[in-house]
Design a protein around this motif. Structure first.
Motif, PDB file in Angstrom:
ATOM      1  N   SER A   1     -19.751  -7.030 -42.738  1.00  0.00           N
ATOM      2  CA  SER A   1     -18.498  -6.454 -42.238  1.00  0.00           C
ATOM      3  C   SER A   1     -18.283  -5.023 -42.721  1.00  0.00           C
ATOM      4  CB  SER A   1     -17.314  -7.320 -42.673  1.00  0.00           C
ATOM      5  OG  SER A   1     -17.267  -7.383 -44.081  1.00  0.00           O
TER       6      SER A   1
ATOM      7  N   SER B   1     -21.843 -12.916 -41.008  1.00  0.00           N
ATOM      8  CA  SER B   1     -22.169 -13.518 -39.706  1.00  0.00           C
ATOM      9  C   SER B   1     -23.592 -14.021 -39.785  1.00  0.00           C
ATOM     10  CB  SER B   1     -22.009 -12.517 -38.580  1.00  0.00           C
ATOM     11  OG  SER B   1     -22.908 -11.437 -38.738  1.00  0.00           O
TER      12      SER B   1
ATOM     13  N   CYS C   1     -28.596 -10.667 -41.527  1.00  0.00           N
ATOM     14  CA  CYS C   1     -27.305 -10.716 -40.827  1.00  0.00           C
ATOM     15  C   CYS C   1     -26.544  -9.398 -40.922  1.00  0.00           C
ATOM     16  CB  CYS C   1     -26.445 -11.866 -41.340  1.00  0.00           C
ATOM     17  SG  CYS C   1     -25.976 -11.717 -43.047  1.00  0.00           S
TER      18      CYS C   1
ATOM     19  N   SER D   1     -24.882  -9.267 -33.933  1.00  0.00           N
ATOM     20  CA  SER D   1     -23.802 -10.256 -33.851  1.00  0.00           C
ATOM     21  C   SER D   1     -24.238 -11.472 -33.036  1.00  0.00           C
ATOM     22  CB  SER D   1     -22.531  -9.643 -33.251  1.00  0.00           C
ATOM     23  OG  SER D   1     -22.802  -9.180 -31.940  1.00  0.00           O
ATOM     24  N   ASP D   2     -25.336 -11.325 -32.275  1.00  0.00           N
ATOM     25  CA  ASP D   2     -25.877 -12.462 -31.510  1.00  0.00           C
ATOM     26  C   ASP D   2     -27.393 -12.291 -31.390  1.00  0.00           C
ATOM     27  OD1 ASP D   2     -26.193 -14.693 -29.979  1.00  0.00           O
ATOM     28  OD2 ASP D   2     -25.376 -13.836 -28.141  1.00  0.00           O
TER      29      ASP D   2
END
Length: 506
Positions: free
Chosen positions: A488, A501, A485, A207-208
């Motif tokens: 979901s 994302s 990435c 997510s980062d």
């Protein structure tokens, strides 16, 4: 965390075919909206109480499109896999990805070993799914009596069953087992599996992923190093790595890493424990270069499949290397000219991006006008200095591509391999002479895979019709600059078409 899904894109190598194998040559590689997905979840919700389970864990690998399922035992001490049952042939890319991701998890986990142990003891259920455009569905479309158009491809179910090429009696230039379109499915698959497993096991945070992680570098860099290692060992050779780099970081200008960074892993893989091997890999001198690159605004990537079932890249690369050794002087001369032409095309595209940024309204008008005209009429719109500058760069990019194609053909003739076969030459010539087409070529190593075209504005629909009349199937592939990435959820239930994302290359 019960389910983790990650995806990585397929690629199109616009320039740098063959040259990209050697430093310091560059390649322009575009990532696409065609993605490979890996979904990781526990096999059992409860932890097995048996004592032997603390040494081994179960891994289930499913590929629904190939109707394949394999069961493995994973040694938690050595991170080695033992296949217990397989419905068909093994997948070395996924097997290496699992082993190296698990080894990295052992290495990264100083605290929280119990949480990691629990994840292992529940077993790992891994599903892999590739977007339809990685594979050829021409035969199905033709057998259904549908026209060779993107609309027909759109009627196929997502993640449809995959066609196998018929085995050929002579092993000469045999086609791959599965009919593919040449978008780098093995690199995207390896990257997706590595990323999903590392996230599931708490090694990286997708997510980062640009922030510094547990190994003193960004999580994206960790994914890149482990995916490159897994991919190279599965192939049993250290390739250029552009396809894995593209799968991780997205569209880019790429210069390869020195092969020595992985030679240790090739030698050590049978001796040292895998977590020690991966420890050295992560501390190795990765000297590849990547720079952000994408097509200028209002330019679109199209791919057309002529229906030849694909080419064997390794055998073509081998033939070119043989020619290089037999005629080094001529090879050096050809490669230098090719390198110059590749750089010229890159420069023209970068100048066009800058002109678009500085003079958007004029750029928009020129692209719109040129999109409905064949290239020789573009000059009619060079009425003002800025218009003239834009059209000069457009025509310069086209000329550079024509030079690249001539040199690639010469190299193919010298090495006796069909880099741009006659059938592809005719198709590319007619494509480049169509309205609103900037350039066209054979991506990567060339051969009989899908061709690519770069179109201006809205001219793509006319091109797909023209291709259809020439028995060429336009694919649903477009440029998408995003790399690996986190998704979901399972793309089959979430209706996912691209990453949610997505991470931009920095």
């Amino acid at each position: 965390m019960s389910v983790v899904a990650a995806s990585a894109p397929g690629k199109v190598l616009m320039t740098g075919g063959y040259l990209i194998l050697e430093k310091p040559n560059t390649g322009l590689v575009l990532s696409t909206n065609v993605r490979f997905y890996a979904i990781v979840k526990p096999i059992n919700e409860e932890v097995k109480p048996e004592s032997w389970a603390w040494q081994w864990t179960d891994i289930k690998l499913t590929s629904p499109q190939l109707l394949r399922e394999s069961m493995y035992k994973l040694s938690l001490k050595q991170s080695t896999l033992q296949c217990v049952s397989a419905s068909d042939s093994r997948n070395p890319f996924v097997e290496h990805a699992i082993q190296y991701a698990v080894a990295a998890a052992h290495l990264a986990t100083n605290k929280g070993k119990e949480a990691l142990q629990k994840l292992f003891l529940q077993g790992l259920d891994i599903t892999i799914l590739g977007s339809n455009d990685f594979y050829s569905y021409r035969n199905q479309i033709e057998s259904l009596g549908l026209p060779l158009t993107p609309d027909s491809l759109g009627t196929l179910a997502p993640f449809a069953s995959i066609t196998f090429n018929a085995a050929e009696s002579n092993g000469a230039n045999c086609k791959p087992e599965v009919a593919k379109t040449g978008l780098g499915s093995s690199a995207a698959m390896t990257t997706a599996v590595v990323a999903a497993l590392l996230h599931y096991l708490g090694v990286v945070d997708l997510s980062d992923p640009c922030k510094e992680g547990k190994f003193g570098c960004s999580d994206l860099d960790v994914i890149h190093m482990i995916a490159q290692t897994s991919h190279c060992l599965a192939q049993r050779k250290v390739g250029s790595g552009f396809d894995v780099s593209c799968a991780v970081y997205g569209s880019q200008r790429y210069v390869r890493f020195s092969p020595e960074v992985l030679s240790f892993a090739q030698v050590a893989v049978t001796g040292l424990p895998l977590h020690e091997v991966i420890g050295r890999i992560l501390k190795g001198k990765w000297d590849h270069e990547r720079t952000e690159f994408s097509l200028p605004p209002l330019m679109n990537l199209f791919l057309g499949e002529p229906g030849s079932g694909g080419s064997s890249t390794p055998s073509m690369v081998g033939a070119v290397k043989k020619w290089q050794m037999s005629d080094p002087e001529k090879a050096r001369e050809t490669w230098q000219k090719l390198s110059d032409a590749n750089l010229e095309l890159e420069t023209k595209l970068n100048v066009l991006s800058k002109l678009a940024k500085d003079h958007w309204d004029v750029y928009l008008g020129v692209i719109k006008s040129c999109s409905v005209l064949t290239y020789e009429k573009w000059v009619l719109h060079a009425t003002e200095p800025i218009n003239e500058a834009i059209i000069k760069e457009l025509l310069g990019a086209r000329e550079a591509m024509l030079r690249i194609r001539i040199l690639m053909r010469q190299m193919g003739d010298a090495a006796s391999v069909p880099i741009e076969p006659e059938s592809q030459t005719q198709l590319l010539d007619s494509t480049m002479n169509a309205e609103g087409v900037l350039l066209a070529g054979v991506p990567g190593a060339g051969g009989f895979d899908a061709i690519f075209a770069i179109t201006l504005g809205d001219s793509g629909s006319k091109l797909t019709q023209a291709w259809s009349s020439q028995n060429v199937l336009a694919l649903l592939v477009r440029e998408d600059p995003h790399g690996v990435c986190l998704e979901s959820g399972d793309p089959r239930t979430a209706g996912i078409t691209s990453g949610v994302s997505s991470i931009h290359l920095e």
